[in-house]
Design a protein around this motif. Structure first.
Motif, PDB file in Angstrom:
ATOM      1  N   UNK A 157     -32.872 -20.882  47.632  1.00 41.76           N
ATOM      2  CA  UNK A 157     -32.140 -21.921  46.899  1.00 41.76           C
ATOM      3  C   UNK A 157     -30.888 -22.306  47.687  1.00 41.76           C
ATOM      4  N   UNK A 158     -30.177 -21.317  48.196  1.00 45.44           N
ATOM      5  CA  UNK A 158     -28.985 -21.583  48.996  1.00 45.44           C
ATOM      6  C   UNK A 158     -29.335 -22.338  50.272  1.00 45.44           C
ATOM      7  N   UNK A 159     -30.480 -21.994  50.882  1.00 46.03           N
ATOM      8  CA  UNK A 159     -30.906 -22.682  52.101  1.00 46.03           C
ATOM      9  C   UNK A 159     -31.185 -24.156  51.829  1.00 46.03           C
ATOM     10  N   UNK A 160     -31.844 -24.436  50.710  1.00 43.10           N
ATOM     11  CA  UNK A 160     -32.129 -25.825  50.345  1.00 43.10           C
ATOM     12  C   UNK A 160     -30.824 -26.583  50.100  1.00 43.10           C
ATOM     13  N   UNK A 161     -29.898 -25.952  49.392  1.00 42.72           N
ATOM     14  CA  UNK A 161     -28.611 -26.594  49.111  1.00 42.72           C
ATOM     15  C   UNK A 161     -27.862 -26.883  50.417  1.00 42.72           C
ATOM     16  N   UNK A 162     -27.849 -25.916  51.329  1.00 37.30           N
ATOM     17  CA  UNK A 162     -27.151 -26.100  52.603  1.00 37.30           C
ATOM     18  C   UNK A 162     -27.806 -27.208  53.423  1.00 37.30           C
ATOM     19  N   UNK A 163     -29.127 -27.259  53.396  1.00 39.68           N
ATOM     20  CA  UNK A 163     -29.861 -28.293  54.158  1.00 39.68           C
ATOM     21  C   UNK A 163     -29.531 -29.687  53.622  1.00 39.68           C
ATOM     22  N   UNK A 164     -29.601 -29.851  52.317  1.00 35.63           N
ATOM     23  CA  UNK A 164     -29.321 -31.164  51.735  1.00 35.63           C
ATOM     24  C   UNK A 164     -27.875 -31.583  51.965  1.00 35.63           C
ATOM     25  N   UNK A 165     -26.933 -30.649  51.816  1.00 39.56           N
ATOM     26  CA  UNK A 165     -25.525 -30.993  52.015  1.00 39.56           C
ATOM     27  C   UNK A 165     -25.191 -31.217  53.486  1.00 39.56           C
ATOM     28  N   UNK A 166     -25.983 -30.610  54.372  1.00 43.20           N
ATOM     29  CA  UNK A 166     -25.806 -30.861  55.799  1.00 43.20           C
ATOM     30  C   UNK A 166     -26.172 -32.299  56.141  1.00 43.20           C
ATOM     31  N   UNK A 167     -27.266 -32.780  55.548  1.00 42.93           N
ATOM     32  CA  UNK A 167     -27.747 -34.121  55.852  1.00 42.93           C
ATOM     33  C   UNK A 167     -27.090 -35.197  54.983  1.00 42.93           C
ATOM     34  N   UNK A 168     -26.578 -34.793  53.820  1.00 42.35           N
ATOM     35  CA  UNK A 168     -25.954 -35.743  52.908  1.00 42.35           C
ATOM     36  C   UNK A 168     -24.777 -35.022  52.248  1.00 42.35           C
ATOM     37  N   UNK A 169     -23.607 -35.240  52.764  1.00 47.81           N
ATOM     38  CA  UNK A 169     -22.421 -34.470  52.376  1.00 47.81           C
ATOM     39  C   UNK A 169     -22.190 -34.486  50.869  1.00 47.81           C
ATOM     40  N   UNK A 170     -21.997 -33.282  50.315  1.00 44.11           N
ATOM     41  CA  UNK A 170     -21.679 -33.083  48.893  1.00 44.11           C
ATOM     42  C   UNK A 170     -22.757 -33.678  47.969  1.00 44.11           C
TER      43      UNK A 170
END
Length: 264
Positions: A245-258
């Motif tokens: 879950x944390x990996x998915x959150x980090x991936x999405x926030x990496x590509x689309x900030x916040x």
């Protein structure tokens, strides 16, 4: 694990002139509809609203029609899927921590318990626990796939290994999630997850692999003693969902900030 804020979809700002025009016309339309005695079935509507903080937004409104009609702002589906994954994971963890000991008996020592069943019925609590864990994995991958597809712009084309040129729709439909993550999205965003964020990328690929094994379950009934079938569930029970879950959150926030923000 904290749930995340779910934004409206769409959620466009609007000018003062546009806001006043839509508000005035919507008011007239609403007055006319009130004169009709027969209640008509509502469809998805466009809403222009001014909120308490002064923001004016264009959203969709979805009617939920049962004994009464309830109207709600349409949520961002990617955030909705991701939040659902967190909810299901949290419920599964709560069941394991708080309910298993209450509804089981000690069989060896104080650390080993058996969840009761009978000759033709398995333990309902354990079944629910499995369902929520599997559901969390599936919804998590749904959120990743929806997110990845949302990043593909109009007019985009991609040449696959066979030399076929795929437009946006066919990239979304025909390419595997793995190929999109490894090849398509780095080309679109210029963020190379394979080189610079390898651990993150590997967790997404592993998550998708586990999800596919459950969604496309094969030959589970060929033998009741199938090691592959039992290994699948054993691996799932030890699968670190929280880390993914944390990996998915980090991936999405990496590509689309916040893009994914926890609820305070």
């Amino acid at each position: 694990m904290k749930r995340i804020k779910i934004a409206p979809f769409p959620n466009h700002n609007t000018s003062e002139d546009a806001f006043e025009f839509v508000k005035n016309n919507a008011t007239k339309s609403g007055q006319q509809n009130q004169k009709k005695k027969k209640r008509t079935k509502l469809d998805i509507q466009v809403s222009v609203a001014e909120y308490n903080n002064g923001e004016r937004r264009v959203n969709f409104i979805v009617p939920i029609i049962a004994e009464k009609t309830y109207l709600a702002i349409f949520p961002d589906p990617i955030q909705l899927y991701f939040s659902q994954a967190i909810t299901q994971f949290n419920i599964a963890e709560s069941i394991r921590r708080e309910k298993f000991t209450e509804e089981s008996m000690k069989v060896v020592d104080e650390e080993t318990y058996f969840l009761d069943s009978d000759s033709d019925k398995t333990n309902e609590l354990f079944n629910i626990y499995l369902q929520y864990r599997i559901g969390a994995i599936i919804m998590l991958v749904c959120s990743v796939e929806a997110f990845v597809n949302s990043l593909i712009p109009e007019g985009y084309s991609y040449t696959n290994e066979k030399g076929e040129i795929l437009d946006k729709l066919n990239v979304q439909k025909k390419l595997s999630l793995k190929e999109k993550i490894e090849n398509v999205i780095p080309a679109i965003t210029s963020i190379d997850v394979c080189t610079n964020h390898q651990v993150l990328k590997n967790r997404l690929i592993q998550l998708n692999k586990v999800r596919n094994e459950f969604v496309h379950l094969k030959n589970y009934d060929s033998s009741p003693f199938s090691r592959a079938y039992h290994k699948l569930f054993k691996d799932m029970l030890h699968f670190d969902i929280a880390k993914h879950i944390e990996a998915v959150k980090d991936y999405m926030n990496l590509l689309k900030k916040d893009f994914l923000v926890p609820i305070e």
